[in-house]
Design a protein around this motif. Structure first.
Motif, PDB file in Angstrom:
ATOM      1  N   ARG A 156     -41.232 -85.121 -31.890  1.00  0.00           N
ATOM      2  CA  ARG A 156     -42.608 -85.591 -31.737  1.00  0.00           C
ATOM      3  C   ARG A 156     -43.403 -85.450 -33.027  1.00  0.00           C
ATOM      4  NH1 ARG A 156     -44.900 -82.804 -26.428  1.00  0.00           N
ATOM      5  NH2 ARG A 156     -45.952 -84.740 -25.924  1.00  0.00           N
ATOM      6  N   ALA A 157     -42.985 -84.525 -33.893  1.00  0.00           N
ATOM      7  CA  ALA A 157     -43.731 -84.291 -35.124  1.00  0.00           C
ATOM      8  C   ALA A 157     -42.768 -83.841 -36.216  1.00  0.00           C
ATOM      9  CB  ALA A 157     -44.792 -83.216 -34.894  1.00  0.00           C
TER      10      ALA A 157
ATOM     11  N   ALA B  27     -40.260 -80.541 -32.891  1.00  0.00           N
ATOM     12  CA  ALA B  27     -40.769 -80.729 -34.256  1.00  0.00           C
ATOM     13  C   ALA B  27     -39.865 -80.036 -35.258  1.00  0.00           C
ATOM     14  CB  ALA B  27     -42.184 -80.172 -34.382  1.00  0.00           C
TER      15      ALA B  27
ATOM     16  N   THR C 241     -40.721 -78.725 -39.078  1.00  0.00           N
ATOM     17  CA  THR C 241     -41.679 -78.572 -40.161  1.00  0.00           C
ATOM     18  C   THR C 241     -40.896 -78.260 -41.421  1.00  0.00           C
ATOM     19  OG1 THR C 241     -43.345 -77.728 -38.630  1.00  0.00           O
ATOM     20  CG2 THR C 241     -43.684 -77.274 -40.983  1.00  0.00           C
TER      21      THR C 241
ATOM     22  N   ASP D 232     -50.964 -72.666 -36.907  1.00  0.00           N
ATOM     23  CA  ASP D 232     -50.642 -74.085 -36.831  1.00  0.00           C
ATOM     24  C   ASP D 232     -51.130 -74.689 -35.506  1.00  0.00           C
ATOM     25  OD1 ASP D 232     -49.775 -76.375 -38.061  1.00  0.00           O
ATOM     26  OD2 ASP D 232     -47.702 -75.723 -38.269  1.00  0.00           O
TER      27      ASP D 232
ATOM     28  N   GLU E 106     -53.174 -77.012 -34.673  1.00  0.00           N
ATOM     29  CA  GLU E 106     -53.174 -78.475 -34.536  1.00  0.00           C
ATOM     30  C   GLU E 106     -51.803 -78.982 -34.093  1.00  0.00           C
ATOM     31  OE1 GLU E 106     -53.442 -82.167 -37.575  1.00  0.00           O
ATOM     32  OE2 GLU E 106     -55.104 -80.726 -37.709  1.00  0.00           O
ATOM     33  N   LEU E 107     -50.737 -78.456 -34.700  1.00  0.00           N
ATOM     34  CA  LEU E 107     -49.395 -78.880 -34.317  1.00  0.00           C
ATOM     35  C   LEU E 107     -49.069 -78.429 -32.888  1.00  0.00           C
ATOM     36  CD1 LEU E 107     -46.629 -80.122 -34.904  1.00  0.00           C
ATOM     37  CD2 LEU E 107     -45.949 -77.888 -35.849  1.00  0.00           C
TER      38      LEU E 107
ATOM     39  N   THR F 282     -51.128 -77.896 -30.436  1.00  0.00           N
ATOM     40  CA  THR F 282     -51.902 -78.758 -29.531  1.00  0.00           C
ATOM     41  C   THR F 282     -51.224 -80.117 -29.377  1.00  0.00           C
ATOM     42  OG1 THR F 282     -53.954 -77.662 -30.147  1.00  0.00           O
ATOM     43  CG2 THR F 282     -54.146 -79.867 -29.194  1.00  0.00           C
ATOM     44  N   ARG F 283     -50.784 -80.670 -30.482  1.00  0.00           N
ATOM     45  CA  ARG F 283     -50.099 -81.974 -30.460  1.00  0.00           C
ATOM     46  C   ARG F 283     -48.817 -81.914 -29.626  1.00  0.00           C
ATOM     47  NH1 ARG F 283     -48.037 -84.855 -35.915  1.00  0.00           N
ATOM     48  NH2 ARG F 283     -46.974 -86.601 -34.947  1.00  0.00           N
ATOM     49  N   LEU F 284     -48.051 -80.833 -29.768  1.00  0.00           N
ATOM     50  CA  LEU F 284     -46.798 -80.703 -29.029  1.00  0.00           C
ATOM     51  C   LEU F 284     -47.020 -80.491 -27.539  1.00  0.00           C
ATOM     52  CD1 LEU F 284     -44.735 -78.507 -31.509  1.00  0.00           C
ATOM     53  CD2 LEU F 284     -44.698 -81.009 -31.232  1.00  0.00           C
ATOM     54  N   ARG F 285     -48.150 -79.919 -27.172  1.00  0.00           N
ATOM     55  CA  ARG F 285     -48.444 -79.681 -25.748  1.00  0.00           C
ATOM     56  C   ARG F 285     -48.876 -80.954 -25.046  1.00  0.00           C
ATOM     57  NH1 ARG F 285     -52.241 -74.959 -24.380  1.00  0.00           N
ATOM     58  NH2 ARG F 285     -51.156 -75.134 -22.395  1.00  0.00           N
ATOM     59  N   ASP F 286     -49.412 -81.918 -25.777  1.00  0.00           N
ATOM     60  CA  ASP F 286     -49.914 -83.163 -25.152  1.00  0.00           C
ATOM     61  C   ASP F 286     -48.783 -84.071 -24.714  1.00  0.00           C
ATOM     62  OD1 ASP F 286     -52.503 -82.357 -25.493  1.00  0.00           O
ATOM     63  OD2 ASP F 286     -52.761 -83.428 -27.387  1.00  0.00           O
TER      64      ASP F 286
END
Length: 183
Positions: A33-34, A117, A119, A174, A176-177, A179-183
């Motif tokens: 996802r990221a 993800a 990183t 981190d 922001e990351l 939060t993004r992964l939880r969505d």
């Protein structure tokens, strides 16, 4: 139990895995996802410390996003909350390492289901510009047991607290990351 885990860890370190390219790890799963790419300049003492640790391991860190109805599983070190994770060890798959790190840091047993993800972090020596790369694979872990350890972490680790958090604290590493992964 700790003595057996120490022997197992030593056995894994003796079996050196082939270096895993991030693209090869992604290909084993259904994408990610990221894929953040970061650079950080470190003072000489921090650079040497990070480089020495990286050379003794696999140049990878592993961890997992673990969620239940109670919230997301986090570990606190000092004033920062983190997804549970740590250094990938020789002789284990990245997924095995993530499951081990979650168990060691929190007491929660998980089954790794997805790669979320990777990183890629480049550390730069502040004075001479030398660089080395470090990668961190974040997986999704499905808990098979949600009981938290009363004494989190293993000997020599500084885990101050573990908790199921309904919301991410502002001081989440981190954030922001995550939060993004939880969505």
């Amino acid at each position: 139990m700790e003595h057996r885990e120490g022997r197992e860890r030593a056995d894994r370190r003796r079996r050196r895995p082939a270096v895993v390219d991030p693209d090869n790890l992604i290909a084993r799963y259904d994408g990610v996802r990221a894929r953040p790419d970061k650079r950080e300049t470190l003072a000489p003492d921090r650079w040497e410390s990070a480089r020495t640790r990286e050379q003794n391991e696999t140049s990878w860190g592993v961890g997992a996003l673990v969620e239940t109805d109670a919230g997301v599983l986090l570990a606190r070190q000092g004033d920062k909350w983190f997804l549970p994770g740590g250094m990938h060890e020789h002789g284990e798959t990245h997924a095995e390492g993530a499951a081990r790190e979650v168990r060691e840091e929190t007491g929660v047993t998980v089954e790794i289901t997805d790669l979320l993800a990777i990183t890629e972090q480049t550390f730069v020596h502040a004075e001479d510009g030398r660089e080395f790369a470090f990668r961190f694979a974040t997986f999704r872990g499905e808990p098979t047991d949600t009981t938290l350890a009363t004494n989190p972490g293993i000997d020599g680790e500084t885990i101050d607290d573990v908790a199921w958090r309904e919301t991410l604290p502002d001081n989440t590493f981190d954030r922001e990351l995550v939060t993004r992964l939880r969505d």
